[in-house]
Design a protein around this motif. Structure first.
Motif, PDB file in Angstrom:
ATOM      1  N   GLY A  36     -25.066 -12.245 -39.943  1.00 38.52           N
ATOM      2  CA  GLY A  36     -26.072 -12.405 -38.891  1.00 38.52           C
ATOM      3  C   GLY A  36     -25.556 -13.215 -37.713  1.00 38.52           C
ATOM      4  N   GLY A  37     -24.414 -13.874 -37.886  1.00 33.30           N
ATOM      5  CA  GLY A  37     -23.881 -14.746 -36.836  1.00 33.30           C
ATOM      6  C   GLY A  37     -23.163 -13.959 -35.748  1.00 33.30           C
ATOM      7  N   ALA A  93     -24.007 -18.067 -49.696  1.00 39.24           N
ATOM      8  CA  ALA A  93     -22.601 -17.859 -50.076  1.00 39.24           C
ATOM      9  C   ALA A  93     -22.021 -19.044 -50.830  1.00 39.24           C
ATOM     10  CB  ALA A  93     -21.765 -17.581 -48.831  1.00 39.24           C
ATOM     11  N   ILE A 139     -11.749 -16.103 -41.799  1.00 31.96           N
ATOM     12  CA  ILE A 139     -11.715 -16.603 -40.416  1.00 31.96           C
ATOM     13  C   ILE A 139     -11.372 -18.089 -40.404  1.00 31.96           C
ATOM     14  CG2 ILE A 139     -12.915 -16.626 -38.202  1.00 31.96           C
ATOM     15  CD1 ILE A 139     -12.769 -13.822 -39.557  1.00 31.96           C
ATOM     16  N   SER A 163      -9.473 -20.966 -37.484  1.00 30.83           N
ATOM     17  CA  SER A 163      -9.761 -21.350 -36.099  1.00 30.83           C
ATOM     18  C   SER A 163      -8.465 -21.883 -35.503  1.00 30.83           C
ATOM     19  CB  SER A 163     -10.815 -22.453 -36.049  1.00 30.83           C
ATOM     20  OG  SER A 163     -10.880 -23.007 -34.750  1.00 30.83           O
ATOM     21  N   LYS A 185     -10.310 -25.459 -41.882  1.00 28.34           N
ATOM     22  CA  LYS A 185      -9.806 -24.216 -41.284  1.00 28.34           C
ATOM     23  C   LYS A 185      -8.312 -24.024 -41.558  1.00 28.34           C
ATOM     24  CE  LYS A 185     -13.457 -22.291 -39.730  1.00 28.34           C
ATOM     25  NZ  LYS A 185     -13.941 -21.105 -40.449  1.00 28.34           N
ATOM     26  N   VAL A 230     -22.541 -20.943 -30.020  1.00 27.99           N
ATOM     27  CA  VAL A 230     -21.531 -21.734 -29.296  1.00 27.99           C
ATOM     28  C   VAL A 230     -21.829 -21.753 -27.794  1.00 27.99           C
ATOM     29  CG1 VAL A 230     -19.079 -21.759 -28.636  1.00 27.99           C
ATOM     30  CG2 VAL A 230     -19.729 -21.483 -31.030  1.00 27.99           C
TER      31      VAL A 230
HETATM   32  N1  NAD Z   1     -17.492 -19.237 -32.250  1.00 27.53           N
HETATM   33  C1  NAD Z   1     -16.340 -19.877 -32.109  1.00 27.53           C
HETATM   34  O1  NAD Z   1     -15.998 -20.408 -31.024  1.00 27.53           O
HETATM   35  C2  NAD Z   1     -15.384 -19.969 -33.270  1.00 27.53           C
HETATM   36  C3  NAD Z   1     -14.075 -20.419 -33.015  1.00 27.53           C
HETATM   37  C4  NAD Z   1     -13.197 -20.512 -34.082  1.00 27.53           C
HETATM   38  C5  NAD Z   1     -13.584 -20.144 -35.355  1.00 27.53           C
HETATM   39  N2  NAD Z   1     -14.856 -19.716 -35.571  1.00 27.53           N
HETATM   40  C6  NAD Z   1     -15.225 -19.345 -36.949  1.00 27.53           C
HETATM   41  O2  NAD Z   1     -15.671 -18.001 -36.971  1.00 27.53           O
HETATM   42  C7  NAD Z   1     -16.637 -17.821 -38.017  1.00 27.53           C
HETATM   43  C8  NAD Z   1     -17.898 -17.210 -37.421  1.00 27.53           C
HETATM   44  O3  NAD Z   1     -18.345 -18.068 -36.390  1.00 27.53           O
HETATM   45  P1  NAD Z   1     -19.616 -17.754 -35.500  1.00 27.53           P
HETATM   46  O4  NAD Z   1     -19.421 -18.506 -34.244  1.00 27.53           O
HETATM   47  O5  NAD Z   1     -19.889 -16.294 -35.485  1.00 27.53           O
HETATM   48  O6  NAD Z   1     -20.726 -18.539 -36.366  1.00 27.53           O
HETATM   49  P2  NAD Z   1     -22.303 -18.379 -36.391  1.00 27.53           P
HETATM   50  O7  NAD Z   1     -22.844 -19.747 -36.631  1.00 27.53           O
HETATM   51  O8  NAD Z   1     -22.789 -17.588 -35.249  1.00 27.53           O
HETATM   52  O9  NAD Z   1     -22.484 -17.508 -37.720  1.00 27.53           O
HETATM   53  C9  NAD Z   1     -22.359 -18.034 -39.004  1.00 27.53           C
HETATM   54  C10 NAD Z   1     -23.397 -17.325 -39.869  1.00 27.53           C
HETATM   55  O10 NAD Z   1     -23.261 -17.814 -41.217  1.00 27.53           O
HETATM   56  C11 NAD Z   1     -24.560 -17.924 -41.759  1.00 27.53           C
HETATM   57  N3  NAD Z   1     -24.522 -18.871 -42.872  1.00 27.53           N
HETATM   58  C12 NAD Z   1     -24.521 -20.220 -42.810  1.00 27.53           C
HETATM   59  N4  NAD Z   1     -24.483 -20.747 -44.038  1.00 27.53           N
HETATM   60  C13 NAD Z   1     -24.470 -19.708 -44.906  1.00 27.53           C
HETATM   61  C14 NAD Z   1     -24.463 -19.602 -46.314  1.00 27.53           C
HETATM   62  N5  NAD Z   1     -24.441 -20.693 -47.099  1.00 27.53           N
HETATM   63  N6  NAD Z   1     -24.474 -18.374 -46.886  1.00 27.53           N
HETATM   64  C15 NAD Z   1     -24.505 -17.257 -46.124  1.00 27.53           C
HETATM   65  N7  NAD Z   1     -24.511 -17.293 -44.768  1.00 27.53           N
HETATM   66  C16 NAD Z   1     -24.499 -18.505 -44.169  1.00 27.53           C
HETATM   67  C17 NAD Z   1     -25.412 -18.411 -40.607  1.00 27.53           C
HETATM   68  O11 NAD Z   1     -26.796 -18.160 -40.831  1.00 27.53           O
HETATM   69  C18 NAD Z   1     -24.838 -17.627 -39.439  1.00 27.53           C
HETATM   70  O12 NAD Z   1     -25.516 -16.422 -39.224  1.00 27.53           O
HETATM   71  C19 NAD Z   1     -16.851 -19.206 -38.634  1.00 27.53           C
HETATM   72  O13 NAD Z   1     -16.022 -19.325 -39.768  1.00 27.53           O
HETATM   73  C20 NAD Z   1     -16.367 -20.158 -37.543  1.00 27.53           C
HETATM   74  O14 NAD Z   1     -15.917 -21.385 -38.081  1.00 27.53           O
HETATM   75  C21 NAD Z   1     -15.770 -19.609 -34.564  1.00 27.53           C
END
Ligand code: NAD
Length: 258
Positions: free
Chosen positions: A14-15, A63, A144, A146, A163, A197
């Protein structure tokens, strides 16, 4: 249609990055188990992908709970007979009240929460999916990390360490499971303007601050979720059949400065 007939699980579907990956995979025919704790986000994803080539089943599931993880993977296997692809998009700095805190200011509770949020769910899903992938003698895992894992930016140490751990965990899986035809790779995003973000970081900057930030990126802009999703989809597809234990840096060229 790279994912026609392929059975995929995306955690954190969903993220921002998870949903963008889901749109690509379902658009190209995947049967997708979309896992997230947030049912409302999954509902909105369902609206976006309905009518696309593939199929999606939402799993509102935690998860980090081993029983819920096993139940989800077993349900996927009962429904579709296999698991071809696992993409773990759960993770983030939630759990750290200050994502820029210095080491002296991080409590043990925050440290443990961030490590658990970023590593435990990924570990549990890999552990539950691997026996099926090994048995079918094929599978693709994409986790994933970072670009902040290098530890050179001001991001909180717990997230940076978790990470970095994702890369080692993924490489260990690649090493253990390669014999069984399973590939495991890592995508390492730079700053990516997901809705979350963008709201907490990018939207709070002035135009001048955004321009300054973008200047240090060779491609002159932060990523959008689709940039990460395309890299993930590549590693999850048969185009990456001979690629394993690799980290794909998706940061517009910025990683050398992080
Ligand atoms: N957005 C960025 O700038 C960025 C940069 C580097 C790395 N990342 C990594 O990329 C990945 C995705 O990031 P994003 O920005 O899309 O995050 P996001 O917060 O938009 O999405 C994360 C999703 O995980 C779900 N979630 C949280 N806890 C959970 C659980 N216990 N069980 C199941 N689902 C759960 C949340 O509801 C959310 O929908 C993450 O691992 C993040 O650390 C993101």
């Amino acid at each position: 249609m790279r994912f026609e007939g392929k059975v995929a699980i995306i955690t954190g579907a969903g993220g921002g990055i998870g949903a963008a990956t889901a749109r690509i995979m379902v658009g190209e025919g995947a049967k997708l188990a979309a896992v997230d704790v947030d049912g409302a986000l999954l509902e909105s994803l369902m609206g976006e992908v309905s009518g696309m080539a593939g199929e999606v089943v939402p799993y509102v599931s935690n998860a980090m709970d081993p029983e819920q993880v096993s139940a989800t993977v077993e349900d996927v296997v009962n429904r579709w007979g296999r698991v071809d692809i696992l993409v773990n998009c759960i993770g983030g700095t939630a759990g750290a009240p200050d994502s820029r805190a210095r080491i002296e200011d991080v409590t043990l509770e925050e440290w443990q929460k961030v490590l658990e949020f970023n590593l435990t769910g990924v570990f549990l899903y890999c552990q539950a999916a691997l026996p099926h992938m090994k048995e079918q003698q094929s599978g693709k895992i994409v986790n994933i990390s970072s670009q902040v894992r290098y530890g050179k930016s001001d991001v909180v140490a717990s997230y940076v360490a978790a990470k970095a751990g994702i890369v080692s965990l993924t490489n260990r899986i690649a090493n253990e499971a390669g014999f069984y035809g399973v590939n495991a790779n890592t995508v390492a995003p730079g700053l990516t303007l997901t809705p979350r973000v963008a709201a907490v970081r990018w939207d709070t900057l002035t135009q001048a601050e955004r321009a300054k930030y973008s200047e240090r990126i060779p491609l002159r802009r932060p990523a959008v979720p689709e940039d990460q999703a395309k890299a993930i989809a590549f590693l999850a597809s048969s185009d990456a059949d001979y690629i394993t234990a690799q980290v794909l840096e998706v940061g517009g060229g910025e990683f050398s400065t992080l």
